[in-house]
Design an enzyme around this catalytic site. Structure first.
Site, short mmCIF file in Angstrom:
data_model
loop_
_atom_site.label_atom_id
_atom_site.label_comp_id
_atom_site.label_asym_id
_atom_site.label_seq_id
_atom_site.Cartn_x
_atom_site.Cartn_y
_atom_site.Cartn_z
N HIS A 16 33.46 33.97 37.10
CA HIS A 16 33.97 35.14 37.85
C HIS A 16 32.85 35.68 38.71
CE1 HIS A 16 36.53 38.97 38.07
NE2 HIS A 16 35.49 39.17 38.86
N HIS A 71 31.84 37.33 42.90
CA HIS A 71 32.21 37.72 44.26
C HIS A 71 31.11 37.24 45.20
CE1 HIS A 71 35.42 40.46 42.87
NE2 HIS A 71 34.65 40.53 41.80
N LYS A 129 44.68 35.18 41.10
CA LYS A 129 44.10 36.42 40.58
C LYS A 129 45.10 37.55 40.72
CE LYS A 129 41.02 39.43 39.27
NZ LYS A 129 39.58 39.51 39.13
N HIS A 135 42.80 41.12 36.51
CA HIS A 135 42.06 42.38 36.45
C HIS A 135 42.93 43.32 35.63
CE1 HIS A 135 39.23 45.53 38.05
NE2 HIS A 135 40.20 46.26 37.51
N HIS A 151 36.42 40.05 32.81
CA HIS A 151 35.48 41.15 32.52
C HIS A 151 36.04 42.15 31.50
CE1 HIS A 151 38.02 42.90 35.62
NE2 HIS A 151 37.40 42.30 36.60
N ASP A 202 30.89 38.62 37.12
CA ASP A 202 31.44 39.64 38.02
C ASP A 202 30.36 40.19 38.93
OD1 ASP A 202 33.36 41.09 39.29
OD2 ASP A 202 33.54 42.64 37.75
#
Ligand code: DOR
Ligand code: ZN
Length: 350
Positions: free
Chosen positions: A12, A14, A98, A135, A173, A246
């Site tokens: 995970h 970004h 996602k 999420h 997360h 994350d």
């Protein structure tokens, strides 16, 4: 002292786009072989064609000699079609969709507004063994921000898992004891990723000596009892829990402001920090499972062939990752900025 483990994966992360991508992606590539790249760009990466273009941009932003294989997650929207699911399922670079509940976090405005109409799509995902990355927070502003994960599990995830038990879900997360219990007590189609920052801190750190925007992320840090549950889970050797940093870079300008963005950038020292956490918990021998095997098993991928060696050596995490102009405020503050960490990457192979 040193340890050598199978080269790890980050399930995970970004990586952003454009100039920011070119600054941050290499740090993930130094440490990890595969990463699962989040699609919350603006506009979001909603289908396989967009995602393959984005993947090319990522690869162009990373030094070519590194063994780096970005895997992709597509952004689920109310408009996602069955064709989008078929296309994703037949692309080796796409591992899933996602689910951002609309309004839950950064660039989630185009996320899913209601779960009920998505059931047909999710059945199709289950049929194709396409994973749903979640999420897990309800978005009702009346619900206390610290309760949103636990409530999401009760209201959305448990019913969804009961209705489609074959759908493989990663609760991303996880931040709560309830998240740990949900992952631990359901079948092997359910897994959870755990970040370094949720293992390091409880919510006090956001308010110690003043408000600290660099400790603000979503789902937000929770009470100590939840951090302890996460630490137990990560170091338990249970293969349902694996590594997902994350890592979510934002510029200082966007963090240090009256309404700062959520996200903590950890890619420059993620493995070193996880190693320190596992060593302090007296189970450095379990780091390899968490970082290099359990995620690959869940995603039904082979283990990486290379290795990563970490050695016991103090070094200081920089205060900032500099921008093109150091004075411009375009810097990025990493996790544990300016602090010492006692493990260092010695060598990577592969
Ligand atoms: O803290 C976070 N930052 N949580 C998210 O869910 C999104 C991420 C980001 O993109 O900055
Ligand atoms: Zn994220």
């Amino acid at each position: 002292m040193e340890i050598t483990i199978i080269r790890p994966d980050d399930w995970h992360v970004h990586l952003r786009d454009g100039e920011l991508l070119e600054r941050v992606a290499r740090f993930s590539a130094y440490q990890f072989s595969r990463v699962l790249v989040m699609p919350n760009l603006n506009p979001p990466i909603t289908n396989t064609a967009l995602c393959l273009d984005y993947r090319d941009r990522i690869l162009r932003g990373v030094p070519g000699e590194l063994d780096f294989n970005p895997k992709m997650s597509l952004y689920l929207t109310d408009q996602t079609s069955l064709q989008d699911v078929f296309d994703a399922a037949s692309c080796e670079h796409v591992l899933g969709f996602k689910l951002y509940p609309a309004g839950a976090t950064t660039h989630s405005e185009q996320g899913v507004t209601r779960i009920a109409p998505m059931m047909r799509l999710m059945e199709e995902m289950a049929k194709h063994d396409t994973v749903l990355q979640v999420h897990g927070e309800v978005t009702d502003q009346h619900i206390d921000v610290f309760d949103r994960e636990a409530m999401f599990i009760d209201q959305i995830l448990l019913p969804l898992h009961e209705e489609i038990p074959d759908l493989r879900i990663v609760l991303e997360h996880i931040t709560t004891r309830q998240g740990v219990e949900f992952v631990r007590d359901t079948n092997s189609n359910i897994a959870g990723t755990i970040t370094p920052h949720h293992l390091l801190y409880n919510r006090n750190v956001m308010f110690s000596g003043g408000i600290s925007p660099h400790h603000y992320c979503l789902p937000v840090l929770k009470r100590e009892e939840h951090r302890m549950a996460l630490l137990d889970a990560a170091t338990s050797g249970n293969p349902s829990f694996f590594l997902g940093t994350d890592s979510a870079p934002h510029t200082r300008q966007n963090k240090e402001t009256s309404c700062g963005c959520a996200g903590i950038f950890s890619a420059i020292s993620a493995m070193e920090i996880y190693a320190e956490i596992f060593e302090q918990a007296n189970c450095i021998d379990r780091l390899e499972g968490f970082a290099s095997r359990f995620g690959a098993d869940f995603y039904q991928l082979p283990y990486n062939t290379g290795t990563l060696t970490l050695e016991k050596r103090n070094w200081k995490i920089p205060l900032y990752l500099d921008g093109p102009d150091n004075e411009s405020g375009d810097q990025i503050t990493p996790l544990k900025a300016g602090e010492q960490v006692s493990w260092a990457v010695k060598a990577g192979d592969g």
